[in-house]
Scaffold this motif. Sequence first.
Motif, PDB file in Angstrom:
ATOM      1  N   UNK A  72       0.778  -1.240   0.000  1.00  0.00           N
ATOM      2  CA  UNK A  72       0.000   0.000   0.000  1.00  0.00           C
ATOM      3  C   UNK A  72       0.810   1.292   0.000  1.00  0.00           C
ATOM      4  N   UNK A  73       1.908   1.369  -0.790  1.00  0.00           N
ATOM      5  CA  UNK A  73       2.649   2.632  -0.856  1.00  0.00           C
ATOM      6  C   UNK A  73       2.001   3.599  -1.850  1.00  0.00           C
ATOM      7  N   UNK A  74       2.514   4.806  -1.886  1.00  0.00           N
ATOM      8  CA  UNK A  74       2.104   5.819  -2.859  1.00  0.00           C
ATOM      9  C   UNK A  74       3.314   6.126  -3.725  1.00  0.00           C
ATOM     10  N   UNK A  75       3.547   5.335  -4.789  1.00  0.00           N
ATOM     11  CA  UNK A  75       4.766   5.527  -5.580  1.00  0.00           C
ATOM     12  C   UNK A  75       4.644   6.538  -6.708  1.00  0.00           C
ATOM     13  N   UNK A  76       3.487   7.089  -6.938  1.00  0.00           N
ATOM     14  CA  UNK A  76       3.289   7.995  -8.067  1.00  0.00           C
ATOM     15  C   UNK A  76       2.599   7.274  -9.216  1.00  0.00           C
ATOM     16  N   UNK A  77       2.479   7.979 -10.326  1.00  0.00           N
ATOM     17  CA  UNK A  77       1.780   7.429 -11.492  1.00  0.00           C
ATOM     18  C   UNK A  77       2.626   6.389 -12.198  1.00  0.00           C
ATOM     19  N   UNK A 111       9.149   4.869  -2.509  1.00  0.00           N
ATOM     20  CA  UNK A 111       7.715   5.047  -2.237  1.00  0.00           C
ATOM     21  C   UNK A 111       7.487   5.757  -0.908  1.00  0.00           C
ATOM     22  N   UNK A 112       6.355   6.452  -0.829  1.00  0.00           N
ATOM     23  CA  UNK A 112       5.937   7.090   0.427  1.00  0.00           C
ATOM     24  C   UNK A 112       4.721   6.339   0.950  1.00  0.00           C
ATOM     25  N   UNK A 113       4.559   6.369   2.264  1.00  0.00           N
ATOM     26  CA  UNK A 113       3.420   5.693   2.869  1.00  0.00           C
ATOM     27  C   UNK A 113       3.562   4.187   2.737  1.00  0.00           C
ATOM     28  N   UNK A 141      -8.628  -1.243  -2.968  1.00  0.00           N
ATOM     29  CA  UNK A 141      -7.930   0.013  -2.714  1.00  0.00           C
ATOM     30  C   UNK A 141      -6.479  -0.152  -2.317  1.00  0.00           C
ATOM     31  N   UNK A 142      -6.002  -1.380  -2.188  1.00  0.00           N
ATOM     32  CA  UNK A 142      -4.623  -1.628  -1.775  1.00  0.00           C
ATOM     33  C   UNK A 142      -3.731  -2.036  -2.937  1.00  0.00           C
ATOM     34  N   UNK A 143      -2.437  -2.188  -2.643  1.00  0.00           N
ATOM     35  CA  UNK A 143      -1.499  -2.603  -3.682  1.00  0.00           C
ATOM     36  C   UNK A 143      -0.306  -3.341  -3.091  1.00  0.00           C
ATOM     37  N   UNK A 144       0.350  -4.096  -3.946  1.00  0.00           N
ATOM     38  CA  UNK A 144       1.588  -4.819  -3.637  1.00  0.00           C
ATOM     39  C   UNK A 144       2.622  -4.340  -4.642  1.00  0.00           C
ATOM     40  N   UNK A 145       3.733  -3.780  -4.163  1.00  0.00           N
ATOM     41  CA  UNK A 145       4.714  -3.141  -5.038  1.00  0.00           C
ATOM     42  C   UNK A 145       6.094  -3.748  -4.856  1.00  0.00           C
TER      43      UNK A 145
END
Length: 172
Positions: A72-77, A111-113, A141-145
Amino acid sequence: MIRNEVVSLEYRVNKAFEGRYFMGHTPVMTLRGRNDWGRLINPQGSGIDLFINTFTVSNYSDTPFQAELWLNPQPGRGFVSSYVTVSNTARMPLREPKTKLMYQPDAGESPRGGVSLFSRVASANDTVVGNYYGKIVVPEGGSFLVFLYAPRDEVSTELGFGWWEDRAARPY
């Protein structure tokens, strides 16, 4: 005489028979002094839970580099990969995943968050394989990065993922 036969399948294999197991990869990306990432996103409102089975990091160069796994990070587009398919192509109609496989070459900063799970080293001319057999569950709404840190040398890499989707089980 009627014989009862019992078949025992691993859960992920059963998901493949059901047409609910998906596979995909990013295009080959080149780490050129900037970081790259690939991720699976379970969109808000999808109605499913995303179960991570496996990921791969392929290193096509002589230089090792670091890969970090995040939830669940916020890596950008990023860009949506077109290299995604259901694994059972004998079952018709073919199912389309609700999960999106995205990637970003030249991503820049970390990544942030979210939560950093752990790191792996992608050895030279090798592939890292992580098998989680559905133990990582990503709700709507989540993600695995998988975040790739650029080494000093230019390297080519590719990320692969295997996952299944089940109807969201709410409440937990």
